[in-house]
Design an enzyme around this catalytic site. Structure first.
Site, PDB file in Angstrom:
ATOM      1  N   TYR A 241      -1.562  -0.821  10.356  1.00 56.44           N
ATOM      2  CA  TYR A 241      -1.686  -1.047   8.915  1.00 56.44           C
ATOM      3  C   TYR A 241      -0.469  -0.505   8.179  1.00 56.44           C
ATOM      4  O   TYR A 241       0.126  -1.189   7.341  1.00 56.44           O
ATOM      5  CB  TYR A 241      -2.961  -0.381   8.393  1.00 56.44           C
ATOM      6  CG  TYR A 241      -3.228  -0.644   6.936  1.00 56.44           C
ATOM      7  CD1 TYR A 241      -3.781  -1.848   6.515  1.00 56.44           C
ATOM      8  CD2 TYR A 241      -2.932   0.314   5.961  1.00 56.44           C
ATOM      9  CE1 TYR A 241      -4.034  -2.095   5.166  1.00 56.44           C
ATOM     10  CE2 TYR A 241      -3.172   0.076   4.616  1.00 56.44           C
ATOM     11  CZ  TYR A 241      -3.726  -1.122   4.230  1.00 56.44           C
ATOM     12  OH  TYR A 241      -3.969  -1.370   2.896  1.00 56.44           O
TER      13      TYR A 241
ATOM     14  N   SER B 231       0.859  -1.181   0.000  1.00 58.58           N
ATOM     15  CA  SER B 231       0.000   0.000   0.000  1.00 58.58           C
ATOM     16  C   SER B 231       0.892   1.227   0.000  1.00 58.58           C
ATOM     17  O   SER B 231       2.036   1.167   0.472  1.00 58.58           O
ATOM     18  CB  SER B 231      -0.897   0.009   1.247  1.00 58.58           C
ATOM     19  OG  SER B 231      -1.536   1.263   1.399  1.00 58.58           O
TER      20      SER B 231
END
Length: 256
Positions: free
Chosen positions: A163, A147
């Site tokens: 995350y 990501s």
């Protein structure tokens, strides 16, 4: 090979974790459209079955399996059943992931571990299990879904440090594994998506739409086909000389 042959996936076999919905479903569709047979796995097998039935309409073979990527035994079963049904594994897309929103000072160890165990340890476990088959074959493609969150920090209004840390770990894992398994003709790369509408991001996109769009040069979120090309490229012979790379697909968000 001509260009069409370089991207052709006819007869290849791919496992896509978290492949029933969202980005995983999109990439699975892209690979199937190029001729790959696909094994979809996720915690909810019924969702995988629905997706697999739809993809079978493209004329490829499909397999739907239930799997929690935090469970080594479940991963081994997915690998064994895929080999049993297809005889080989050419492509692995480590897409399964979770997030947890909480200020750093309030995040519990349980919440942190859930994100790390799914996003990072799950990627390691699946790569390890599939890699053994790929080493025996003498070839393979592993695509880890990172990501843009793994490329740096975020403003204080985005509180998901687990995350970010896990996706940064996926990037480092990708680069190191690429070096380790290059000798086996296994290319290991990552895709770092920006903002795409998914079940995990929909709330943020809905409530902070304009703020987020201001930071994206293309001024839109990712579509339901914007990851297909990246996945096909990294899964195909077109990327035979690409390994240890992080392909950013973010509308220019990280180009500022």
């Amino acid at each position: 090979m001509n260009a069409r042959q370089l991207f052709d996936l006819t007869g290849r076999v791919a496992i896509i974790t978290g492949g029933s919905i969202g980005l995983g479903r999109q990439m699975a569709e892209g690979l199937a459209e190029m001729g790959a047979n696909v094994a979809l796995c996720a915690r909810k097998k019924e969702r995988c079955q629905e997706a697999a039935d739809q993809l079978a309409g493209l004329g490829v073979k499909t397999l739907a399996l239930g799997c929690d990527v935090k469970d080594p035994a479940a991963i081994q079963e997915v690998v064994a059943l895929t080999l049993q049904n297809f005889g080989r594994i050419d492509i692995l897309i480590n897409n399964a992931g979770v997030s947890w929103g909480a200020p750093v000072e309030e995040m519990t160890l349980e919440q942190w571990n859930k994100v790390m165990d799914t996003n990072l340890t799950g990627t390691f476990l699946f790569s390890q299990a599939v890699g053994k088959a790929m080493i025996g074959q003498g070839h393979g493609k592993i695509i880890n879904i990172a990501s843009v969150a793994g490329l740096g920090g975020a403003s204080s209004d985005l509180q998901a440090i687990g995350y970010h840390a896990s996706k940064g770990g996926v990037i480092a894992f990708t680069k190191d594994l690429a070096c380790k398994w290059a000798a086996h003709n296994i290319q290991v790369n990552a895709i770092a998506p920006g903002w795409f509408p998914t079940h995990m991001s929909n709330w943020i996109l809905e409530h902070r739409k304009e703020t987020l769009l201001e930071k994206i040069p293309l001024h839109r979120f990712g579509s339901d086909h914007d990851l297909k090309g990246a996945a096909i490229f990294l899964a195909s012979d077109a990327s035979a000389y690409v390994t240890g790379h992080v392909l950013v697909v973010d509308g220019g968000q990280t180009a500022w």
